[in-house]
Structures are given as C-alpha cells and as structure tokens.
Design a protein around this motif. Structure first.
Motif, PDB file in Angstrom:
ATOM      1  N   ALA A 138       0.814  -1.222   0.000  1.00  0.00           N
ATOM      2  CA  ALA A 138       0.000   0.000   0.000  1.00  0.00           C
ATOM      3  C   ALA A 138       0.844   1.267   0.000  1.00  0.00           C
ATOM      4  CB  ALA A 138      -0.928   0.000   1.205  1.00  0.00           C
ATOM      5  N   LEU A 139       2.137   1.154   0.304  1.00  0.00           N
ATOM      6  CA  LEU A 139       3.004   2.331   0.312  1.00  0.00           C
ATOM      7  C   LEU A 139       3.262   2.887  -1.088  1.00  0.00           C
ATOM      8  CD1 LEU A 139       5.706   1.266   2.943  1.00  0.00           C
ATOM      9  CD2 LEU A 139       3.824   2.880   3.267  1.00  0.00           C
ATOM     10  N   PHE A 140       3.106   2.042  -2.111  1.00  0.00           N
ATOM     11  CA  PHE A 140       3.395   2.454  -3.476  1.00  0.00           C
ATOM     12  C   PHE A 140       2.173   3.131  -4.085  1.00  0.00           C
ATOM     13  CE2 PHE A 140       6.208  -1.085  -2.549  1.00  0.00           C
ATOM     14  CZ  PHE A 140       7.439  -0.615  -3.012  1.00  0.00           C
ATOM     15  N   ALA A 141       2.428   4.229  -4.779  1.00  0.00           N
ATOM     16  CA  ALA A 141       1.323   4.961  -5.413  1.00  0.00           C
ATOM     17  C   ALA A 141       0.711   4.152  -6.541  1.00  0.00           C
ATOM     18  CB  ALA A 141       1.825   6.312  -5.925  1.00  0.00           C
ATOM     19  N   ASN A 142       1.547   3.484  -7.322  1.00  0.00           N
ATOM     20  CA  ASN A 142       1.078   2.668  -8.442  1.00  0.00           C
ATOM     21  C   ASN A 142       1.460   1.213  -8.194  1.00  0.00           C
ATOM     22  OD1 ASN A 142       0.105   4.937  -9.950  1.00  0.00           O
ATOM     23  ND2 ASN A 142       2.235   5.388 -10.523  1.00  0.00           N
ATOM     24  N   GLN A 143       0.448   0.392  -7.977  1.00  0.00           N
ATOM     25  CA  GLN A 143       0.718  -1.027  -7.735  1.00  0.00           C
ATOM     26  C   GLN A 143       0.995  -1.748  -9.055  1.00  0.00           C
ATOM     27  OE1 GLN A 143      -1.829   0.467  -5.868  1.00  0.00           O
ATOM     28  NE2 GLN A 143      -0.550   0.442  -4.043  1.00  0.00           N
ATOM     29  N   THR A 144       2.080  -2.492  -9.073  1.00  0.00           N
ATOM     30  CA  THR A 144       2.455  -3.292 -10.234  1.00  0.00           C
ATOM     31  C   THR A 144       2.857  -4.687  -9.752  1.00  0.00           C
ATOM     32  OG1 THR A 144       4.780  -2.622 -10.146  1.00  0.00           O
ATOM     33  CG2 THR A 144       3.282  -1.230 -11.446  1.00  0.00           C
ATOM     34  N   GLN A 145       3.232  -5.528 -10.704  1.00  0.00           N
ATOM     35  CA  GLN A 145       3.717  -6.857 -10.332  1.00  0.00           C
ATOM     36  C   GLN A 145       5.002  -6.749  -9.517  1.00  0.00           C
ATOM     37  OE1 GLN A 145       1.964  -9.495 -10.092  1.00  0.00           O
ATOM     38  NE2 GLN A 145       2.040 -10.436 -12.118  1.00  0.00           N
ATOM     39  N   PHE A 146       5.821  -5.746  -9.811  1.00  0.00           N
ATOM     40  CA  PHE A 146       7.072  -5.573  -9.070  1.00  0.00           C
ATOM     41  C   PHE A 146       6.810  -5.227  -7.611  1.00  0.00           C
ATOM     42  CE2 PHE A 146      10.385  -2.692  -7.456  1.00  0.00           C
ATOM     43  CZ  PHE A 146      11.468  -3.552  -7.483  1.00  0.00           C
ATOM     44  N   THR A 147       5.796  -4.419  -7.343  1.00  0.00           N
ATOM     45  CA  THR A 147       5.496  -4.073  -5.954  1.00  0.00           C
ATOM     46  C   THR A 147       5.033  -5.297  -5.174  1.00  0.00           C
ATOM     47  OG1 THR A 147       3.212  -3.445  -6.475  1.00  0.00           O
ATOM     48  CG2 THR A 147       4.894  -1.719  -6.630  1.00  0.00           C
ATOM     49  N   VAL A 148       4.313  -6.189  -5.841  1.00  0.00           N
ATOM     50  CA  VAL A 148       3.900  -7.440  -5.184  1.00  0.00           C
ATOM     51  C   VAL A 148       5.128  -8.280  -4.852  1.00  0.00           C
ATOM     52  CG1 VAL A 148       2.635  -9.593  -5.490  1.00  0.00           C
ATOM     53  CG2 VAL A 148       1.646  -7.458  -6.307  1.00  0.00           C
ATOM     54  N   ILE A 149       6.044  -8.402  -5.817  1.00  0.00           N
ATOM     55  CA  ILE A 149       7.273  -9.175  -5.585  1.00  0.00           C
ATOM     56  C   ILE A 149       8.059  -8.589  -4.418  1.00  0.00           C
ATOM     57  CG2 ILE A 149       9.500  -9.806  -6.596  1.00  0.00           C
ATOM     58  CD1 ILE A 149       8.089  -9.886  -9.324  1.00  0.00           C
ATOM     59  N   LEU A 150       8.199  -7.270  -4.404  1.00  0.00           N
ATOM     60  CA  LEU A 150       8.977  -6.615  -3.350  1.00  0.00           C
ATOM     61  C   LEU A 150       8.318  -6.791  -1.981  1.00  0.00           C
ATOM     62  CD1 LEU A 150      11.524  -4.929  -2.996  1.00  0.00           C
ATOM     63  CD2 LEU A 150      10.125  -2.871  -3.247  1.00  0.00           C
ATOM     64  N   ALA A 151       7.002  -6.652  -1.924  1.00  0.00           N
ATOM     65  CA  ALA A 151       6.298  -6.796  -0.648  1.00  0.00           C
ATOM     66  C   ALA A 151       6.439  -8.204  -0.097  1.00  0.00           C
ATOM     67  CB  ALA A 151       4.826  -6.431  -0.828  1.00  0.00           C
ATOM     68  N   VAL A 152       6.265  -9.203  -0.949  1.00  0.00           N
ATOM     69  CA  VAL A 152       6.373 -10.596  -0.500  1.00  0.00           C
ATOM     70  C   VAL A 152       7.817 -10.919  -0.113  1.00  0.00           C
ATOM     71  CG1 VAL A 152       6.074 -13.000  -1.183  1.00  0.00           C
ATOM     72  CG2 VAL A 152       4.393 -11.292  -1.886  1.00  0.00           C
ATOM     73  N   ALA A 153       8.784 -10.370  -0.847  1.00  0.00           N
ATOM     74  CA  ALA A 153      10.197 -10.635  -0.551  1.00  0.00           C
ATOM     75  C   ALA A 153      10.592 -10.070   0.802  1.00  0.00           C
ATOM     76  CB  ALA A 153      11.075 -10.039  -1.652  1.00  0.00           C
TER      77      ALA A 153
END
Length: 285
Positions: A138-153
């Motif tokens: 939720a910290l990212f203004a634009n959610q992408t696949q990369f933000t999901v990868i980073l959050a899970v990592a």
C-alpha cells in the motif's frame, strides 16, 4: 546427501509434491503455446448478458467457458501460471538474498552486530506476514507486479535471516571451525568456506516452503487490489478477486484459480516437508 536422496525417492509425499511442481512449471513455461486464445480478447462477449447474469459456458474451443467479460477462462488460467511462478520465484530469491546478508552478519560477527540485526528481525516478525505485505504494497502509489514481488520478498527476509543466524551460531562452536581458527585461517575464509556452506541446509528447505507462502501471499495481494491493475495479463489472485462479485451465481470463476493456487502451494509444501525430514533424520516420522 546420497542417503537423503534415497529416502526422498521412496517418499510418496515427496513424489506427489514434485509431480505437482513439475506439471506447474511445464504449464507455466509452455503456456503461450498451449493457450488456445489470447487471454485479453473478448471472443465470447456476445454470449455475456448483464441483464440475465449469464456468462459463456464450456463449448468447443473453450473447455472452461468464458469469464464475465467473455474472455477464455482456460487461456487465462494457463497464462496466469506464468505470473504466479514469476512472482513466487523472484520474491523467494530476493527474500533469500536479503536473509543471507542478515544471517551472515548476525551469525558470523555476533556481539553488537547480532543484537542490532536481531532486533530489526524481531520487529518485522512481530507483524503478521500478510499484514506486513499489505502495508508494504500500500506504500506504493502505483501497484504493479514488481510491488507485489517486493512486498512478499521483504516479508520473507527476516524468516531466512533468523534461520541462518541460528545455524551459523551452531557452526561457530563446531570442531572444524575451531580447528580452522586454531590453524590461523582468516576469518573471511572461516565464515564463507567452513560455516556458511554447512549452515545452508535448513535455509534451502525453508526456501522451498517459502515458495508456497509466496504464492499465497502474492495471490492475496492481487485479490485485495494491490497487484497489477491491468487484467489483460492474468494472474490467479487477480482472477479470484475479479470473480468475487459473481461468485454466488458463477462459482466456477473463483473455483478454478483458487484450486490452482491451493494445489501448487500444496506441491511446494509437500516437497519442503519431505526435504526437511530427509535432511534431518531426527525429524523423520
């Protein structure tokens, strides 16, 4: 290693999990070839009726029918496996890399370095993993696949770090490490040639289990709308989230992606548990 492999070959749990993973990886790699249609094209849009709440049923060329937008459900499931595999592998690799750094620092140097690193790890572990992943996404203004990868990592980093730290500390007191230090071997060589290689076994097992957790967490983030906004590139969690508005009338739209998520996560879990039992005879049932 040889005896562990012999136990694995005789384990029906391992063989079942490995079979699921092999099929999943093959489907993900061959998805562009196996998918009969473009997952973004609304080929069955004429059969969708908003007034009657109907969607395309299974028919020749469309074995699972279509979704609420007239897109081929079977093609979307196949292409969605690619995104799921990509997120799980990259998130686990990044989490493993970060955990190795923290674990080596804490386990090799001990003292104040260990205290500082472990307090950071304790803070991260005190937050439920899914809640932490959602907060990071939720910290990212634009959610992408990369933000999901980073959050899970990021969620996985403290898990790997604490595990490696424990095994590294156990190696510090082992005879071969004490002998190496007595012979005047440099500390860097002691850490990276004697301690780290012997401490990686449990971490590798955890990485296998971490893949299952990564798949579930990534699907949860996409389900909550924190994944890529463009649904022309399908992902199982995203498909599950899109089906929630019609789940009472068309439960199959949620059943197929949910079933795929559960089955693949089960495969990685079975393999991870089998590896744990095979590499640690004390835990064999």
């Amino acid at each position: 290693a040889v005896s562990a492999w012999r136990r694995l070959r005789r384990s029906p749990v391992f063989l079942t999990g490995a079979s699921i993973i092999v099929v999943f990886v093959l489907l993900a790699l061959l998805a562009p070839v196996l998918a009969p249609h473009d997952p973004a094209q609304r080929l069955l849009d004429a059969q969708v009726s908003r007034a009657d709440n109907t969607i395309p049923q299974p028919q020749p060329g469309f074995p699972l029918g279509g979704d609420q937008y007239g897109r081929d459900l079977f093609s979307r499931l196949l292409l969605g496996s690619q995104q799921t595999l990509l997120v799980a592998v990259l998130a686990t690799v990044i989490g493993l890399g970060g955990g190795l750094v923290l674990g080596v620092l804490a386990g090799a140097f001990a003292g104040w370095v260990d205290a500082v690193v472990m307090r950071i790890v304790d803070v991260l572990l005190s937050i439920p993993s899914l809640l932490l992943a959602v907060s990071i996404g939720a910290l990212f203004a634009n959610q992408t696949q990369f933000t999901v990868i980073l959050a899970v990592a990021i969620v996985q980093i403290p898990i790997f770090g604490r595990l490696l730290r424990g095994t590294m500390l156990a190696q510090r007191a082992s005879d071969h490490v004490l002998a190496a230090r007595a012979l005047g071997v440099k500390e860097r060589s002691v850490v990276f040639r004697h301690m780290l290689p012997n401490a990686l076994g449990p971490v590798i097992v955890q990485a296998t289990l971490g893949l299952a957790v990564a798949i579930i967490d990534a699907a949860a983030l996409s389900f909550l709308g924190l994944g890529a906004a463009d649904d022309s590139v399908p992902e199982w969690g995203q498909m599950l989230g899109g089906a929630q508005n019609v789940i009472d009338s068309h439960p199959q739209l949620a059943f197929w992606p949910a079933g795929c998520i559960v089955l693949v996560a089960l495969g990685f879990t079975l393999v991870g548990e089998s590896l744990r039992d095979a590499l640690d005879p004390k835990q064999r049932r």
